[in-house]
Design a protein around this motif. Structure first.
Motif, PDB file in Angstrom:
ATOM      1  N   GLN A  81       0.833  -1.200   0.000  1.00 55.43           N
ATOM      2  CA  GLN A  81       0.000   0.000   0.000  1.00 55.43           C
ATOM      3  C   GLN A  81       0.866   1.247   0.000  1.00 55.43           C
ATOM      4  O   GLN A  81       0.529   2.272  -0.585  1.00 55.43           O
ATOM      5  N   GLU A 153      -4.281  -1.815  -3.452  1.00 55.50           N
ATOM      6  CA  GLU A 153      -4.730  -0.503  -3.935  1.00 55.50           C
ATOM      7  C   GLU A 153      -3.846   0.001  -5.090  1.00 55.50           C
ATOM      8  O   GLU A 153      -3.265   1.090  -5.017  1.00 55.50           O
ATOM      9  N   THR A 155      -4.347   1.345  -7.996  1.00 56.65           N
ATOM     10  CA  THR A 155      -4.658   2.543  -8.782  1.00 56.65           C
ATOM     11  C   THR A 155      -5.001   3.744  -7.917  1.00 56.65           C
ATOM     12  O   THR A 155      -5.477   4.752  -8.433  1.00 56.65           O
ATOM     13  N   ALA A 156      -4.750   3.656  -6.616  1.00 55.28           N
ATOM     14  CA  ALA A 156      -5.010   4.801  -5.741  1.00 55.28           C
ATOM     15  C   ALA A 156      -4.145   5.982  -6.173  1.00 55.28           C
ATOM     16  O   ALA A 156      -2.924   5.855  -6.327  1.00 55.28           O
ATOM     17  N   ARG A 163      -4.737   4.704 -14.776  1.00 53.96           N
ATOM     18  CA  ARG A 163      -5.621   3.672 -14.225  1.00 53.96           C
ATOM     19  C   ARG A 163      -5.982   2.649 -15.290  1.00 53.96           C
ATOM     20  O   ARG A 163      -5.918   1.434 -15.059  1.00 53.96           O
ATOM     21  N   LEU A 182      -6.055  -8.800  -5.563  1.00 59.36           N
ATOM     22  CA  LEU A 182      -6.190  -7.352  -5.649  1.00 59.36           C
ATOM     23  C   LEU A 182      -7.040  -6.831  -4.502  1.00 59.36           C
ATOM     24  O   LEU A 182      -8.122  -7.357  -4.244  1.00 59.36           O
ATOM     25  N   THR A 184      -8.893  -3.269  -3.314  1.00 59.68           N
ATOM     26  CA  THR A 184      -9.236  -1.963  -3.873  1.00 59.68           C
ATOM     27  C   THR A 184     -10.477  -1.423  -3.183  1.00 59.68           C
ATOM     28  O   THR A 184     -11.312  -2.184  -2.688  1.00 59.68           O
ATOM     29  N   GLU A 189     -13.547  -0.968 -10.361  1.00 56.68           N
ATOM     30  CA  GLU A 189     -12.310  -1.676 -10.671  1.00 56.68           C
ATOM     31  C   GLU A 189     -12.479  -3.178 -10.448  1.00 56.68           C
ATOM     32  O   GLU A 189     -12.060  -3.993 -11.281  1.00 56.68           O
TER      33      GLU A 189
END
Length: 303
Positions: A81, A153, A155-156, A163, A182, A184, A189
């Motif tokens: 993260q 996470e 694509t944070a 993205r 994954l 998220t 997503e």
């Protein structure tokens, strides 16, 4: 690829994970979802070997993530993260170092270009933007051609272009036989990428299945269409199955409720044709993954 049985993890008096079970099938993208404090990150970190379980068993590629860490590292990729990179290391330098630790890494130059890191290769990690740091962490997780990759996470903080590029990369990993786990907070997503979804709350898996299976509930499915105002809904209801309902919400906007299936849709369009009605903007509404998530975990804010 991953099998968790009865996992318990405590931090002092607080139980973060409470008898959790989770299975990840080979060659799939599995999304682990949950509100803040649900226990999903602790579960994933235990699978990665960063935390020891207080009870239960965890097996990754058939091995113990703690005892067999040395055997697992060449076969798994991990995107944390946050952190995991020397703050003073340059982006390309760090990625090439990671690639050198593996026997058959991906082409570093190609990966840099693929993830849009070409313009910041000589920039120290601490000076990268949040999105650039995310993309570098993703690149480091996949550069060793892992059999299994954990993405926390991913694509944070990314812009829409980055993205989408990340989504494409995850799809390519699956096509190459790589298993992805994954986490998220973006429901779209998970809907877009996941073959399987596990929803975690209060340290347990409260729902598990494909997106279609989880969203299939909701017998209150709704069909909407627009047409000329004032249609004879009594006549329409006579043509529909028992238990159906129909309403004109505003002039010209209609809602049909009940068991929405291909036969009902055909009945509605046939009735419209027989009555000289051109139905427009026909849409079938079902529960979204976000609807299911909120129903299971509640709508109150979590700390």
């Amino acid at each position: 690829m991953v099998q968790v049985r009865g996992l318990v993890k405590r931090y002092g008096a607080r139980t973060a994970v409470n008898g959790l079970d989770l299975t990840v099938r080979a060659g799939t993208v599995s999304a682990v979802l949950g509100p803040n404090g649900a226990g999903k990150t602790t579960t994933i970190e235990t699978c990665e070997g960063y935390r020891r379980p207080d009870a239960g068993t965890v097996r990754v590629l058939g091995l113990d993530p703690v005892k067999d860490a040395a055997r697992l590292r060449p076969r798994t990729g991990v995107m944390l993260q946050s952190g995991g990179v020397y703050s003073g290391a340059r982006a390309e330098e760090m990625l090439r170092h990671m690639a050198a630790l593996h026997a058959n890494p991906l082409d570093v130059t190609e990966l840099i270009e693929r993830l849009g890191l070409g313009g910041c290769g000589r920039t120290a990690y601490r000076r990268l933007s949040g999105g650039q740091q995310q993309r570098l962490s993703l690149a480091m997780a996949v550069v060793g051609r892992p059999e299994l990759v954990f993405l926390d996470e991913p694509t944070a903080g990314l812009d829409p272009q980055a993205r989408r590029s990340t989504w494409d990369l995850v799809r390519e990993l699956r096509a190459d036989g790589v298993t992805t786990v994954l986490t998220t907070h973006f429901m779209d997503e998970a809907e877009e990428l996941a073959d399987d979804v596990a929803i975690v709350d209060a340290g347990q898996v409260v729902a598990h299945g494909t997106v279609e299976e989880l969203c299939r509930g909701g017998a209150e499915n709704t069909l909407r269409f627009t047409g000329r105002p004032g249609l004879d809904l009594g006549s329409l209801l006579k043509a529909l199955p028992d238990g159906s309902v129909a309403a004109e919400l505003v002039p010209g906007a209609y809602r049909i409720g009940g068991t929405i299936d291909p036969q009902l849709l055909a009945t509605v369009t046939t009735w419209c044709a027989q009555h000289g009605v051109m139905p427009e903007r026909i849409s079938v509404e079902r529960h979204t993954l976000e609807d299911v998530f909120l129903e299971l975990t509640g709508k109150e804010l979590r700390p």
